[in-house]
Structure formats: C-alpha cells, structure tokens
Design a protein around this motif. Structure first.
Motif, PDB file in Angstrom:
ATOM      1  N   THR A   1     -16.508 -53.134 -10.293  1.00  0.00           N
ATOM      2  CA  THR A   1     -15.502 -52.304 -11.176  1.00  0.00           C
ATOM      3  C   THR A   1     -16.140 -50.886 -11.075  1.00  0.00           C
ATOM      4  OG1 THR A   1     -14.667 -54.125 -12.719  1.00  0.00           O
ATOM      5  CG2 THR A   1     -14.218 -52.164 -13.498  1.00  0.00           C
ATOM      6  N   ALA A   2     -17.591 -50.785 -11.366  1.00  0.00           N
ATOM      7  CA  ALA A   2     -18.069 -49.587 -11.373  1.00  0.00           C
ATOM      8  C   ALA A   2     -17.971 -48.707 -10.029  1.00  0.00           C
ATOM      9  CB  ALA A   2     -19.490 -49.766 -11.770  1.00  0.00           C
TER      10      ALA A   2
ATOM     11  N   ALA B   1     -15.397 -49.274  -7.853  1.00  0.00           N
ATOM     12  CA  ALA B   1     -13.947 -48.753  -7.726  1.00  0.00           C
ATOM     13  C   ALA B   1     -13.782 -47.489  -8.399  1.00  0.00           C
ATOM     14  CB  ALA B   1     -13.249 -50.018  -7.936  1.00  0.00           C
ATOM     15  N   ILE B   2     -14.344 -47.413  -9.638  1.00  0.00           N
ATOM     16  CA  ILE B   2     -13.988 -46.389 -10.493  1.00  0.00           C
ATOM     17  C   ILE B   2     -14.683 -45.117 -10.087  1.00  0.00           C
ATOM     18  CG2 ILE B   2     -14.629 -45.110 -12.769  1.00  0.00           C
ATOM     19  CD1 ILE B   2     -14.247 -48.122 -14.012  1.00  0.00           C
ATOM     20  N   ILE B   3     -15.876 -45.206  -9.292  1.00  0.00           N
ATOM     21  CA  ILE B   3     -16.425 -44.178  -8.847  1.00  0.00           C
ATOM     22  C   ILE B   3     -15.981 -43.673  -7.417  1.00  0.00           C
ATOM     23  CG2 ILE B   3     -18.572 -43.376  -7.679  1.00  0.00           C
ATOM     24  CD1 ILE B   3     -20.281 -45.029  -9.613  1.00  0.00           C
TER      25      ILE B   3
ATOM     26  N   ALA C   1     -12.637 -44.148  -6.834  1.00  0.00           N
ATOM     27  CA  ALA C   1     -11.106 -43.722  -6.789  1.00  0.00           C
ATOM     28  C   ALA C   1     -10.871 -42.295  -6.801  1.00  0.00           C
ATOM     29  CB  ALA C   1     -10.671 -44.202  -8.204  1.00  0.00           C
ATOM     30  N   PRO C   2     -11.801 -41.284  -7.402  1.00  0.00           N
ATOM     31  CA  PRO C   2     -11.417 -39.726  -7.167  1.00  0.00           C
ATOM     32  C   PRO C   2     -11.803 -39.486  -5.918  1.00  0.00           C
ATOM     33  CG  PRO C   2     -12.914 -40.270  -9.200  1.00  0.00           C
ATOM     34  CD  PRO C   2     -12.821 -41.578  -8.629  1.00  0.00           C
TER      35      PRO C   2
END
Length: 77
Positions: free
Chosen positions: A10-11, A13-15, A17-18
């Motif tokens: 999850t971490a 993917a969040i990093i 994404a931008p």
C-alpha cells in the motif's frame, strides 16, 4: 507477515501514484493542407449510415458523379 506485506504494498502504491499521474501534453497536430484543385467526378466516396434499431451499419459507396445524380452531397454537414 501478511499484514506487513500489505502495508508495504500500500505504501509503495501511494508513493508511486503521483509519479504515474504526471503526463506530458502532446504536441499540437498541424491541420491537413487544403487542396484548391477540383475533385475528380470519378472519385469514390463512401457513406456509413447508422440505422435505428440495428447494430449493423450500412455502407454505401458511389462516385461523386453518381452521388450528384442521386441529389446527395456526401460532404454536406
């Protein structure tokens, strides 16, 4: 163990994404040159007609002269 993997995924993917969201605008496309030559009456022109209630479009092809005889301008909008 599964929870740690889920948190790490999850971490990541969040990093990421931008960075994936950034896009470069494509270069503008120049319009096609307009020809001033008179089109040939023997040029083949096809029209596709969408019939209501049917998924199969009907394609009609005639020359410019044949379309003129039918009284139809295939390039009129």
């Amino acid at each position: 163990m599964k929870a740690q993997f889920l948190i790490a995924a999850t971490a990541a993917a969040i990093i990421a994404a931008p960075a994936a969201a950034r896009t470069v605008a494509p270069a503008p496309i120049a319009p096609a040159p307009v020809s001033t030559a008179t089109p040939s009456p023997n040029q083949r022109v096809c029209l596709v007609d969408e019939i209501t209630g049917s998924r199969v479009p009907v394609r009609m092809c005639h020359t410019r002269a044949e379309w003129a005889k039918l009284g139809i301008d295939p390039f009129a909008k």
